[in-house]
Design a protein around this motif. Structure first.
Motif, short mmCIF file in Angstrom:
data_model
loop_
_atom_site.label_atom_id
_atom_site.label_comp_id
_atom_site.label_asym_id
_atom_site.label_seq_id
_atom_site.Cartn_x
_atom_site.Cartn_y
_atom_site.Cartn_z
N THR A 181 0.85 -1.12 0.04
CA THR A 181 -0.17 -0.16 0.06
C THR A 181 0.80 1.48 -0.03
O THR A 181 2.08 1.01 0.33
CB THR A 181 -0.88 -0.11 1.11
OG1 THR A 181 -0.22 0.01 2.29
CG2 THR A 181 -1.91 -1.32 1.17
N ILE A 182 0.33 2.53 -0.31
CA ILE A 182 1.19 3.76 -0.28
C ILE A 182 0.68 4.30 1.08
O ILE A 182 -0.19 4.53 1.50
CB ILE A 182 0.51 4.55 -1.27
CG1 ILE A 182 0.96 3.74 -2.77
CG2 ILE A 182 1.18 6.02 -1.31
CD1 ILE A 182 0.42 4.61 -3.95
N ASP A 183 1.98 4.54 1.81
CA ASP A 183 2.02 5.17 3.10
C ASP A 183 1.86 6.68 2.96
O ASP A 183 1.25 7.15 3.71
CB ASP A 183 3.20 4.75 3.95
CG ASP A 183 3.12 3.29 4.58
OD1 ASP A 183 2.00 2.75 4.45
OD2 ASP A 183 4.29 3.09 4.87
N SER A 184 2.61 7.37 1.70
CA SER A 184 2.71 8.61 1.49
C SER A 184 3.15 9.04 0.35
O SER A 184 3.82 8.28 -0.26
CB SER A 184 3.51 9.42 2.61
OG SER A 184 5.05 9.26 2.61
N ILE A 185 2.57 10.38 -0.17
CA ILE A 185 3.07 10.94 -1.46
C ILE A 185 3.54 12.45 -1.28
O ILE A 185 2.84 13.10 -0.47
CB ILE A 185 2.06 10.81 -2.31
CG1 ILE A 185 1.51 9.42 -2.86
CG2 ILE A 185 2.53 11.52 -3.65
CD1 ILE A 185 0.39 9.49 -3.82
N ARG A 186 4.78 12.82 -1.45
CA ARG A 186 5.19 14.11 -1.39
C ARG A 186 5.91 14.32 -3.01
O ARG A 186 6.38 13.68 -3.49
CB ARG A 186 6.50 14.31 -0.46
CG ARG A 186 6.16 13.96 1.04
CD ARG A 186 5.12 14.81 1.75
NE ARG A 186 5.71 16.20 1.33
CZ ARG A 186 4.83 17.39 2.04
NH1 ARG A 186 3.61 17.38 2.53
NH2 ARG A 186 5.33 18.44 2.00
N ILE A 240 7.27 8.59 -3.56
CA ILE A 240 6.13 7.72 -2.93
C ILE A 240 6.89 6.68 -1.87
O ILE A 240 7.92 6.09 -2.01
CB ILE A 240 5.52 6.92 -4.24
CG1 ILE A 240 5.56 7.80 -5.24
CG2 ILE A 240 4.48 6.06 -3.58
CD1 ILE A 240 5.22 6.89 -6.59
N THR A 241 6.15 6.59 -0.69
CA THR A 241 6.92 5.55 0.33
C THR A 241 5.84 4.50 0.38
O THR A 241 4.37 4.74 0.85
CB THR A 241 6.74 6.45 1.53
OG1 THR A 241 7.74 7.58 1.62
CG2 THR A 241 7.30 5.48 2.63
N PHE A 242 6.08 3.01 0.24
CA PHE A 242 5.23 2.09 0.14
C PHE A 242 5.45 1.62 1.58
O PHE A 242 6.26 1.80 2.38
CB PHE A 242 5.67 1.20 -0.93
CG PHE A 242 5.28 1.67 -2.17
CD1 PHE A 242 4.12 1.15 -2.92
CD2 PHE A 242 6.07 2.48 -3.02
CE1 PHE A 242 3.64 1.67 -4.03
CE2 PHE A 242 5.80 2.82 -4.43
CZ PHE A 242 4.52 2.43 -4.73
N LEU A 297 14.42 0.21 -0.49
CA LEU A 297 13.53 -0.62 -1.21
C LEU A 297 12.20 -0.18 -1.00
O LEU A 297 11.23 -1.01 -1.46
CB LEU A 297 14.24 -2.05 -0.98
CG LEU A 297 15.29 -2.48 -1.23
CD1 LEU A 297 15.48 -4.03 -0.94
CD2 LEU A 297 15.56 -2.13 -2.70
N GLN A 298 11.63 0.87 -0.19
CA GLN A 298 10.25 1.19 -0.08
C GLN A 298 9.87 2.49 -0.81
O GLN A 298 8.77 3.00 -0.76
CB GLN A 298 9.97 1.07 1.44
CG GLN A 298 10.00 -0.19 2.15
CD GLN A 298 9.70 -0.08 3.45
OE1 GLN A 298 10.40 -0.54 4.42
NE2 GLN A 298 8.38 0.47 3.83
N THR A 299 11.03 3.17 -1.03
CA THR A 299 10.82 4.53 -1.60
C THR A 299 11.02 4.80 -2.88
O THR A 299 12.13 4.35 -3.52
CB THR A 299 11.48 5.66 -0.50
OG1 THR A 299 11.02 5.64 0.56
CG2 THR A 299 11.28 7.22 -1.03
N VAL A 300 10.13 5.15 -3.82
CA VAL A 300 10.24 5.50 -5.20
C VAL A 300 10.16 6.84 -5.53
O VAL A 300 9.32 7.81 -4.82
CB VAL A 300 9.18 4.53 -5.86
CG1 VAL A 300 9.44 4.88 -7.42
CG2 VAL A 300 9.33 3.19 -5.58
#
Length: 213
Positions: free
Chosen positions: A4-9, A17-19, A50-53
């Motif tokens: 799931t997506i935890d946050s978007i900045r 995007i932080t997953f 490996l969680q932030t795109v």
């Protein structure tokens, strides 16, 4: 379970995007798995955690609403996410300053060169943060190592309350990233938690940007 997506900045030309969990590098780094209507997504880079795109995109407008669709990004076990999440373009505190495009300075001094004095000052805000950008005529070194910095805020818009600083009554001061209460008129009346202050760049510069929650 799928990620799931935890946050978007998001800034003018990038989206972070932080997953919720570690991702498959091949799927997370594939730009075609991310779409923003009306905005070209040019690349996708998975960070070392490996969680932030981070997506590099065509320019977006500050404070405008957008929607990010993630489809086909997988975790380590092949569980694929398919979700659309709204977000607003804001200002990323990364020392890039590209996110300030279209935002004019609120103040510019009258001198062409005054050494370490302020040169220009910008202000913007959205629902979450107050954004400040300020420049000097010369490289002043690294903050806060070489110099203390203080930001005084008249949160009540009342010059007669708080600590008297120039023409304002400061109810809160940020010094080197930490916030201190001044409602009663004293320099330090205790710390203010959860200000979520960020400053960039981290190295020596003649220009800086910061945010205050």
């Amino acid at each position: 379970n799928a990620p799931t997506i935890d946050s978007i900045r998001a800034g003018s030309g990038s989206v972070v995007i932080t997953f919720s969990e570690i991702l498959s590098m091949d799927s997370a780094s594939h730009a075609a798995h991310y779409t923003i209507p009306g905005v070209d997504v040019q690349s996708a880079t998975l960070a070392d955690d490996l969680q932030t795109v981070t997506l590099e995109t065509a320019p977006m407008t500050f404070a405008q609403g957008y929607a990010l669709t993630v489809d086909g990004v997988e975790d380590r076990f092949g569980n694929s996410v398919s979700v659309t999440t709204p977000f607003r373009a804001s200002i990323l505190i990364d020392g890039d300053f590209g996110d300030w495009t279209g935002i004019d300075p609120v103040a510019t001094d009258a001198f062409e060169s005054e050494g370490y004095e302020f040169h220009q000052f910008w202000v913007a805000n959205d629902d979450e943060f107050l954004y400040l950008r300020f420049s000097f005529h010369e490289n002043i070194g690294q903050l806060p190592v070489d110099y203390f910095y203080q930001i005084f805020i008249d949160g009540y818009n009342d010059p007669s309350s708080g600590l008297t600083v120039s023409t304002i009554g400061s109810s809160m001061m940020i010094e080197n990233g930490s916030a201190w209460m001044q409602v009663g008129g004293n320099f330090n009346e205790g710390s203010v938690p959860n200000v979520d202050f960020q400053l960039a760049p981290q190295g020596a510069s003649a220009e800086f940007e910061c945010r205050i929650s």
